[in-house]
Design a protein around this motif. Structure first.
Motif, PDB file in Angstrom:
ATOM      1  N   SER A  80       1.050  -1.395  -0.162  1.00 15.31           N
ATOM      2  CA  SER A  80      -0.072  -0.100  -0.174  1.00 15.31           C
ATOM      3  C   SER A  80       0.977   1.248  -0.045  1.00 15.31           C
ATOM      4  O   SER A  80       1.925   1.252   0.560  1.00 15.31           O
ATOM      5  N   PRO A  81       0.498   2.398  -0.909  1.00 16.49           N
ATOM      6  CA  PRO A  81       1.031   3.508  -0.603  1.00 16.49           C
ATOM      7  C   PRO A  81       0.668   4.319   0.813  1.00 16.49           C
ATOM      8  O   PRO A  81       1.490   5.245   1.072  1.00 16.49           O
ATOM      9  N   GLN A  82      -0.016   3.724   1.803  1.00 23.21           N
ATOM     10  CA  GLN A  82      -0.321   3.935   2.941  1.00 23.21           C
ATOM     11  C   GLN A  82      -0.840   5.564   3.083  1.00 23.21           C
ATOM     12  O   GLN A  82      -0.603   6.476   3.753  1.00 23.21           O
ATOM     13  N   LYS A  83      -1.534   5.820   2.082  1.00 24.11           N
ATOM     14  CA  LYS A  83      -2.539   7.007   2.296  1.00 24.11           C
ATOM     15  C   LYS A  83      -3.326   7.004   3.287  1.00 24.11           C
ATOM     16  O   LYS A  83      -3.679   8.215   3.983  1.00 24.11           O
ATOM     17  N   ASP A  84      -3.929   5.789   3.435  1.00 28.29           N
ATOM     18  CA  ASP A  84      -5.125   5.874   4.652  1.00 28.29           C
ATOM     19  C   ASP A  84      -4.606   4.677   5.483  1.00 28.29           C
ATOM     20  O   ASP A  84      -5.243   3.889   5.927  1.00 28.29           O
ATOM     21  N   HIS A 127     -12.883  -0.713  -1.903  1.00 24.72           N
ATOM     22  CA  HIS A 127     -12.127  -0.016  -2.609  1.00 24.72           C
ATOM     23  C   HIS A 127     -10.678  -0.293  -2.838  1.00 24.72           C
ATOM     24  O   HIS A 127     -10.315  -0.997  -1.883  1.00 24.72           O
ATOM     25  N   THR A 128     -10.027   0.076  -3.694  1.00 25.44           N
ATOM     26  CA  THR A 128      -8.496  -0.164  -3.691  1.00 25.44           C
ATOM     27  C   THR A 128      -7.672   0.959  -3.637  1.00 25.44           C
ATOM     28  O   THR A 128      -8.248   2.051  -3.500  1.00 25.44           O
ATOM     29  N   SER A 129      -6.560   0.970  -3.743  1.00 23.16           N
ATOM     30  CA  SER A 129      -5.542   2.101  -3.790  1.00 23.16           C
ATOM     31  C   SER A 129      -5.644   2.670  -5.369  1.00 23.16           C
ATOM     32  O   SER A 129      -5.767   1.671  -6.210  1.00 23.16           O
ATOM     33  N   ASP A 130      -5.376   3.820  -5.401  1.00 19.55           N
ATOM     34  CA  ASP A 130      -5.204   4.287  -6.776  1.00 19.55           C
ATOM     35  C   ASP A 130      -3.899   3.735  -7.396  1.00 19.55           C
ATOM     36  O   ASP A 130      -3.841   4.034  -8.533  1.00 19.55           O
ATOM     37  N   GLN A 131      -3.151   3.256  -6.780  1.00 21.95           N
ATOM     38  CA  GLN A 131      -1.744   2.459  -7.257  1.00 21.95           C
ATOM     39  C   GLN A 131      -2.116   1.052  -7.372  1.00 21.95           C
ATOM     40  O   GLN A 131      -1.014   0.455  -8.129  1.00 21.95           O
ATOM     41  N   HIS A 132      -3.309   0.606  -7.115  1.00 18.50           N
ATOM     42  CA  HIS A 132      -3.484  -0.845  -7.520  1.00 18.50           C
ATOM     43  C   HIS A 132      -3.307  -1.084  -9.099  1.00 18.50           C
ATOM     44  O   HIS A 132      -3.613  -0.362 -10.011  1.00 18.50           O
ATOM     45  N   ALA A 133      -2.857  -2.113  -9.604  1.00 21.27           N
ATOM     46  CA  ALA A 133      -2.501  -2.367 -11.093  1.00 21.27           C
ATOM     47  C   ALA A 133      -3.975  -2.236 -11.707  1.00 21.27           C
ATOM     48  O   ALA A 133      -4.025  -1.659 -12.807  1.00 21.27           O
ATOM     49  N   TRP A 134      -5.051  -2.625 -11.124  1.00 24.52           N
ATOM     50  CA  TRP A 134      -6.475  -2.466 -12.059  1.00 24.52           C
ATOM     51  C   TRP A 134      -6.789  -1.161 -12.156  1.00 24.52           C
ATOM     52  O   TRP A 134      -7.365  -0.664 -13.382  1.00 24.52           O
ATOM     53  N   PHE A 135      -6.551  -0.055 -11.332  1.00 19.19           N
ATOM     54  CA  PHE A 135      -6.949   1.402 -11.254  1.00 19.19           C
ATOM     55  C   PHE A 135      -5.668   1.813 -12.272  1.00 19.19           C
ATOM     56  O   PHE A 135      -6.235   2.778 -13.153  1.00 19.19           O
ATOM     57  N   GLN A 136      -4.705   1.407 -12.202  1.00 19.56           N
ATOM     58  CA  GLN A 136      -3.648   2.173 -13.032  1.00 19.56           C
ATOM     59  C   GLN A 136      -4.222   1.546 -14.737  1.00 19.56           C
ATOM     60  O   GLN A 136      -3.967   2.600 -15.833  1.00 19.56           O
ATOM     61  N   GLU A 137      -4.532   0.218 -14.750  1.00 19.88           N
ATOM     62  CA  GLU A 137      -5.065   0.054 -16.370  1.00 19.88           C
ATOM     63  C   GLU A 137      -6.321   0.674 -16.462  1.00 19.88           C
ATOM     64  O   GLU A 137      -6.595   1.215 -17.767  1.00 19.88           O
TER      65      GLU A 137
END
Length: 595
Positions: A80-84, A127-137
């Protein structure tokens, strides 16, 4: 099924209504378990970087074994990027290097199992992180693509599409929608979006909501469940379990989306008003078309089937801020989840009538579906109850406490917290403890604003203190740097000076300490079978303004929430008390008696 309640007491005590009937029949472990929440970054630091980790947890397993808990629940430790603080997951199948490795996890899990403790892990499916591979895709794909279909993307409103798709607000504050940049690049082809789409995030903008109407999303998370079940975990605590399905059409909603996990309005009128509803409601339910939609139950029936294929009574625990309790009980029907946190109980004020009401309503709702009632007083999202109960108004539910706010009475808060905990542990069902409450830890109420990290603090432009105060690293050694949190003395949040007197090492073996009170309570609870016992009110106190009085098997639990001492019944043995007692029960004190 053999029942044990009601029975004739060994010494006559006038009994009132029986609200829950106990059983000695064979039962799954989670029905009466005491489960301890570990917030990994704040529990114990093994490598000295100031942030707790999995090796740190492993090093303290004997503390948990000696305390007497049945299981450990770990808050997120995934990549996780640890935003939350890890509730923004980038990879559900790996450990973030901040906390260690998969091998460290396996070692910790084996150590817990060797000590007879089970392990539940957090799952964050809304929800996921915005850094999750799915969201980047999804960002790299065109509108209408399968990649974007995994999330809740929508065109904007207005002639230019520059208005959010609806008026929903984030639980952390601000709009629940974020618009993409003016241009995007699809894999292999460049294109410009004429009207960039918006994506939904009920929490921080770095936490895009998944679209749970998509079969691919459902299949992916069933595979995630199997990944951890195959490693040997005993269950899952499901984050925002009531939020994964949204109402068709995503309609506008004029209601207020409050962060119930620490609502700042202090409105506990339902909890303390004698005319409050008998369903136990305290205002602890998230409302609106983004929560508690019927479609979530289909998801949990599927998950139930996944867990049922494994040996060992694996369990699902719902974090569902849902009221009334009859609505919450739908999550724990026989073919769905196994437990749901009782936030109506957690958010009830220091009021005997309100507590009797919510306890009775909890059993009515859960007994109807054959589920255990699950009790909880503190967690990583709310002000610790040792502080909450010491505030000038013990009914408020602030989202954190600023140094400039009215400060709690520390001594009063601890006295009431010990009484509340002993009352909770005397109730049949399962109980959850939040790390540090066995030490009597208060909230850090004077954190400098510049060290705060909770996104709720920043998204409200500093109006909310946020949840950092209950997440401060634990004190293990009174005379060590950082109170023994780690080998270097570093701590990711500063600890208050008061933590020295709460350190674990000064409480071990002290019969007056909060740790020894908890340890004795868990030992007595197990020996007396209170977790699978029954509950009958004592008639003498059935309507007493300031007393909660009940019988569970052969134990009488008396809690005096008022300011006037209460006469104890003559000739009864004191098993345990949250404070000194003689022939009377002092204010803000709970006692267990042999009935």
């Amino acid at each position: 099924m053999a029942t044990t309640e009601p029975t004739t007491p060994t010494t006559a005590l006038p009994l009132g209504a029986t609200v829950h009937v106990g059983s000695d029949a064979a039962r799954e472990w989670w029905r009466d378990a005491v489960i301890y929440q570990v917030y990994p970054r704040s529990f114990a630091d093994g490598d000295g970087d100031g942030i707790g980790d999995i090796p740190g947890i492993t090093s303290k397993l004997d503390h948990l074994k000696n305390l007497g808990v049945d299981a450990v629940w770990l808050s997120p430790f995934y990549r996780s990027p640890q935003k939350d603080a890890g509730y923004d997951v980038a990879d559900y199948r790996d450990v973030d290097p901040l906390f260690g490795t998969l091998a460290d996890f396996d070692t910790m899990l084996a150590g817990a199992h060797d000590r007879g403790m089970r392990v539940i892990v957090d799952l964050v499916p809304n929800h996921t992180s915005d850094q999750h591979a799915w969201f980047q895709e999804a960002l790299a794909a065109a509108p209408g693509s399968p990649e974007r279909a995994r999330y809740v993307f929508r065109d904007g409103r207005g002639p230019a599409g520059d208005e959010p798709p609806n008026n929903w607000q984030s639980i952390f504050g601000g709009p629940a929608w974020t618009r993409l940049a003016a241009s995007s690049t699809a894999a292999g082809d460049a294109y410009d979006e004429p009207s960039p789409q918006w994506y939904l995030h009920l929490f921080d903008s770095s936490q895009p909501d998944l679209d749970w109407t998509q079969p691919e999303v459902r299949s992916e998370f069933e595979d995630v469940l199997r990944f951890w079940l195959d490693r040997g975990v005993d269950g899952f605590r499901v984050d925002v379990a009531h939020g994964m399905i949204k109402a068709d059409g995503l309609p506008d909603w004029d209601g207020h989306v409050a962060m119930v996990e620490g609502s700042s309005d202090g409105d506990d009128a339902q909890a303390t008003d004698p005319g409050a509803p008998e369903d136990g409601s305290t205002g602890a339910g998230n409302q609106g078309p983004m929560f508690d939609q019927d479609g979530v139950h289909e998801i949990y029936r599927d998950w139930h089937r996944v867990l049922a294929a494994y040996e060992g009574d694996r369990c699902l625990v719902a974090e569902a801020w849902v009221e009334p309790l009859s609505r919450l009980a739908r999550y724990v029907r026989p073919d769905e989840m196994h437990q749901a946190f009782n936030f109506s109980f957690l958010t009830t004020g220091w009021d005997a009538a309100a507590l009797r009401r919510v306890v009775a309503a909890s059993y009515r709702a859960n007994d109807e579906v054959g589920a255990p009632t699950t009790w909880v007083l503190s967690n990583h999202d709310v002000v610790r109850h040792a502080t909450r109960l010491g505030l000038p108004d013990a009914g408020v539910r602030p989202n954190g406490v600023f140094a400039t706010d009215p400060q709690p009475d520390e001594e009063l808060g601890l006295r009431r917290a010990r009484a509340a905990s002993l009352l909770m542990l005397g109730l049949p069902g399962s109980a959850y403890l939040y790390q540090g409450e066995e030490l009597g830890l208060p909230e850090h109420t004077t954190l400098p604003n510049e060290v705060r990290q909770d996104p709720g603090h920043f998204r409200t432009d500093g109006a909310e203190a946020g949840r950092d105060g209950c997440r401060v690293p634990l004190p293990w050694q009174a005379d060590a740097p950082g109170y023994g949190f780690g080998p270097t003395g570093a701590t990711w949040l500063p600890q208050p000076d008061s933590y020295g007197r709460y350190a674990a090492d000064v409480q071990y073996g002290d019969p007056t300490s909060t740790f020894e009170l908890y340890r004795a309570a868990l030992d007595t609870r197990r020996a007396e079978g209170l977790g699978h016992g029954g509950l009958t009110w004592l008639a003498d106190h059935a309507d007493a303004a300031d007393v909660v009085a009940l019988r569970n098997r052969d134990v009488v639990v008396l809690a005096n929430l008022g300011s006037t001492p209460v006469e104890l019944p003559a000739g009864h043995e004191v098993l345990l008390a949250s404070g000194p007692v003689d022939t009377t029960l002092p204010a803000d004190t709970t006692v267990w008696l042999r009935a």
